[in-house]
Design an enzyme around this catalytic site. Structure first.
Site, PDB file in Angstrom:
ATOM      1  CG  LEU A  91      -2.687   8.267   6.452  1.00 24.95           C
ATOM      2  CD1 LEU A  91      -3.503   8.369   7.281  1.00 24.95           C
ATOM      3  CD2 LEU A  91      -2.996   7.197   4.865  1.00 24.95           C
ATOM      4  CB  CYS A 107      -2.933   6.715  11.399  1.00 24.83           C
ATOM      5  SG  CYS A 107      -4.153   5.433  11.194  1.00 24.83           S
ATOM      6  CB  THR A 112       8.015   3.534   7.549  1.00 19.25           C
ATOM      7  OG1 THR A 112       6.867   4.006   8.104  1.00 19.25           O
ATOM      8  CG2 THR A 112       7.008   2.930   5.998  1.00 19.25           C
ATOM      9  CE  LYS A 115      -2.753   6.807  -3.865  1.00 18.57           C
ATOM     10  NZ  LYS A 115      -3.144   7.335  -4.924  1.00 18.57           N
ATOM     11  N   GLY A 138      10.695  -3.260   2.811  1.00 21.57           N
ATOM     12  CA  GLY A 138      12.038  -3.502   2.457  1.00 21.57           C
ATOM     13  C   GLY A 138      12.115  -4.581   0.820  1.00 21.57           C
ATOM     14  CG  ASN A 156      -3.495   0.718   3.760  1.00 22.60           C
ATOM     15  OD1 ASN A 156      -4.064   1.650   4.589  1.00 22.60           O
ATOM     16  ND2 ASN A 156      -2.880  -0.521   4.512  1.00 22.60           N
ATOM     17  CB  SER A 158      -0.559   0.347   1.136  1.00 25.15           C
ATOM     18  OG  SER A 158      -1.537   1.332   1.579  1.00 25.15           O
TER      19      SER A 158
END
Lengths: 256, 267, 267, 256
Positions: free
Chosen positions: B73, B129, B192, B45, B243, B99, B21
């Site tokens: 976002l 988030c 992340t 996304k 990654g 997502n 995403s």
């Protein structure tokens, strides 16, 4: 529609202090490239590609020309690629300049390393284009002969007067407009310059297109990082330089 | 028969590799490179209840073997997703992972319920988030809150639910166990890592948002470690990401315990 | 006068750049490359109460822009350090930072007290190692335990105390505040991120210890972010480390708030 | 004492399937290199250097010779370096082989890519050295001519008999020892081979040195990652291949 591949470097030379001129043999890209579009160039050992504006296209030879400045380790790595080596390129990318029909007059304005994309668009207008380009000083003046061989009129400015006239491109633009108004103005360079060009164009009621820069990742509109602030019918919103640009109607760009 | 096809918490994927995403938009941008029908699925996304403009730029900074991003976002909101993107996606012959991200538990639940009628195959709940009602701390950094939001979303949907975990925690296995206990059908990890770069010419952070999410091969060893820990701690399937850039990476993270992989297309 | 010299919690360093513990041994191996007298100081490899053999091999795995290591604190013990290494180090004309690690709070305190008579300039307390009495969880992942061990060591020494923080936590600022409140004169960060690699030819982890500490440029953005967060949260000085490989990196992490830097020599 | 620098590649060629032979011009390194030492070679784009045993030294020409196998992306990158290019090397590193006085007899045993370090040590013994080398098959046999030009006696073994005699180097070693016992045995190759050579040497009461391999980082003894298990006067402890080795008295190595 864009292509990705490793292409042969047909020519490479330094044309000014820290500025390189690379011609890449990529017929499938050259065939579909419009003035004002850009290329994403891979720098070995770096995660992100470097966006570089396409300076000139030769559809017969099947080449595109990339003129870029070494700004960091990544562009330095690209500048070390030799003639005959392969360079990994994605192009053509983004929305280019609007080209008016034959006979229309244009003023093309380049500020420093914003000058290269003006070569291909000015070529479309030949003697009907006046190219105003500005540089810090004589050591970084580039592409004047290319504009002349386009048949363009050229006005060269430097901040310190070591080449051409001493002053800003916006002063030269105002002078030109006082004499004759073109049908369109194109500009690429520092934000402050673009902001002033946009204001002058608006004051004179001339349609103007500006080419913007932003830190970029994917280059194709998927990752949404290369944001710029734009406005349409009074509503402000975020656009993306790589897909909605790099060329924008100057009236739609929000300058801080 | 297709030897690559997998069953992932009840959803059949024709192969286990799915673009992550945020790296693939809604597929439109890459269609000419990767016919979507060849992909196991697509995790579109992040979608929020209302349209979001996202963060001001710069939103990206390069790092050794990776990048930081702070898109914030940006998206057109769930209605636009359903009306504009879904009709296109359903024609592509691939699995659709929606997502979703909300600012409150209630908002997350509402988002899930709005997807009920749709052709979405799997819901991926982003809990990295900020939770507005908890002073902006991410849902995913607290076991209790992570469990609460999972339960609320699960109760609001009949679709399989996958919870995307944040790596910025002391014990990702505790979070994984909590979301499993609260109804998650799967987990995906890692989101992340929080990072920062400073422009030494100006002394200011490169990102306008100061900090951003680190992705790319740089974080791969952390992803492999966390996938290995989590797949040994829960009984629901794990979708590995972080990654993954090559087929060798996909194999490695699956050896660590992932049943499927979200990869980061490099172009 | 030397414009590069700094005062770091009362210790004068002739310059702010110091090789990180574990990357530089006791200086002997690199002396011909870097005369120790030119270094701001040296943070010697982790020292424990008794001699430790460390982990079996392989102890290293390469990663994109970094490496994993699992040395397991191999060292000769504090007595050997005092009798064999110190006499050599004191002749080098550089500041000596003793990096200590213990299996219990009491052991950490005993280690510090044994350094009392020595010429050690600064004690760096490693709290990323497992606390045996807390079931092996690292001291550095719990605010209370991190505070306790800091207090115990501070009470056992008259030397300035710097606590080395683990990045494998949900909130490194909470840990930093806790060690500051318990007497730490400085903090150093970041220690390594926990990671893993698997050999896809064998399907087994490359490291015999399965997981190891990730270091190198890959983790630099995380280090910059945490140094920035911590230096904004505490009033004691911060020594920055984690993937610092170039002078630009050193400048960047100092711009993030570090007063001094431990770097990772590349040869 | 070791040196670090970027040195010119004087020669580079492939000598077998996936095996490369690189001669590096580095007089300051060549001048101090002992048989059995190794070099740490940088692979562009990779964090860790690759340890490569030094195959041969020419102190007159000021060169060292590195013969290595492509095992992954890093060694592949090094193998792409061309003659005339620069290679970043740290050498000589580690503890080499013990060289006995003139007239003494040696048996040098190389297994596969463990064969290269035998060239320089065997050279010290000329006709007093017998080199037993073993390979999977004929396609990966290397360095036999180099041993012959050393004046060494050579015994070539392959697992499948496609070159030399079919069988293991340990069989050939046993056969040699039955005829005549040397003063010293040197061996480099797979752990299982070294374990068996060590046993045979012990049974025959011959001093034996083995060269070990381990995943490595710093290469100079600072980071302690390249651990190997050793024993002295009954006490087992960890040693490090890069500094305490790569060459060890075989009696001091603990084989699992």
């Amino acid at each position: 529609m864009y292509k990705q591949g490793k292409f042969i470097i047909a020519e490479k030379k330094a044309i000014a202090k820290g500025i390189f001129d690379m011609t890449v043999l990529c017929p499938e890209i050259a065939a579909i490239t419009q003035p004002g579009q850009f290329a994403q160039v891979a720098a070995e050992g770096f995660f992100l590609r470097r966006p570089i504006s396409i300076c000139e296209v030769d559809k017969n030879k099947g080449t595109i020309r990339l003129v870029f400045e070494v700004r960091g380790h990544g562009t330095d790595k690209i500048s070390q690629l030799a003639k005959g080596a392969l360079v990994d390129v994605i192009a053509p990318l983004g929305k280019g300049f609007t080209v008016l029909e034959k006979g229309k007059k244009a003023i093309c304005i380049g500020g420093g390393i914003g000058t290269p994309p003006m070569v291909e668009i000015a070529k479309q207008y030949g003697e009907n284009a006046t190219v105003i380009s500005g540089f810090r000083n004589a050591s970084v003046v580039i592409l004047q002969d290319d504009f002349k061989s386009n048949g363009n009129r050229t006005i060269l400015c430097t901040d310190d007067g070591t080449a051409g006239i001493k002053g800003f491109v916006t002063d030269a633009l105002a002078g030109e407009l006082a004499k004759e108004k073109p049908d369109i103005i194109y500009a690429c360079g520092p934000m402050m310059m673009l902001k002033n060009v946009t204001r002058i164009a608006a004051e004179n009621g001339i349609y103007c297109e500006v080419s913007l820069e932003q830190r970029m990742a994917c280059g194709v509109g998927a990752c949404l990082v290369c944001v710029c602030r734009t406005v349409k019918n009074g509503e402000e919103f975020n656009s993306h330089v790589c897909k909605d640009g790099p060329v924008f109607d100057s009236k739609e760009v929000v300058f801080e | 028969m297709n030897r690559l096809s997998i069953d992932f918490c009840g959803v059949n994927f024709k192969n286990p590799v799915i673009p992550a995403s945020g790296t693939f938009g809604y597929g439109r941008e890459y269609e000419q490179f990767y016919p979507l029908s060849r992909l196991g699925g697509i995790s579109v996304k992040g979608t929020t209840l209302n349209r979001r403009e996202g963060n001001p730029g710069p939103r990206v900074a390069e790092t050794p073997s990776g990048m930081l991003n702070s898109v914030g976002l940006q998206n057109g909101g769930v209605k636009k997703f359903l009306e504009y993107e879904m009709p296109n996606l359903v024609t592509k012959g691939t699995r659709i992972i929606a997502n979703i991200a909300g600012a409150t538990v209630e908002e997350c639940a509402e988002l899930a319920s709005m997807l009920e009628g749709s052709a979405v195959d799997l819901i991926e709940l982003n809990i990295s988030c900020p939770n507005v009602k908890a002073g902006g701390a991410a849902f995913g950094t607290d076991c209790t809150i992570a469990g609460q939001v999972t339960r609320a979303v699960k109760d609001a949907t009949s679709k399989p639910l996958m919870v995307k975990l944040s790596p910025n925690v002391t014990s990702i296995t505790d979070i994984a166990k909590s979301v499993e206990a609260n109804g998650a059908d799967a987990v995906s990890l890692i989101n992340t890592l929080l990072g920062m770069r400073i422009d030494i010419k100006t002394g200011r952070p490169i990102l306008k948002n100061n900090v951003g999410g680190l992705s790319g091969p740089a974080v791969f060893p952390v992803a492999v470690r966390m996938v290995w820990q989590v797949s040994n701690a829960v009984n629901i399937p794990v979708m590995g990401m972080g990654g993954v850039a090559t087929w060798e990476d996909a194999v490695e993270i699956m050896m660590a315990g992932a049943s499927a992989v979200q990869d980061h297309r490099r172009t």
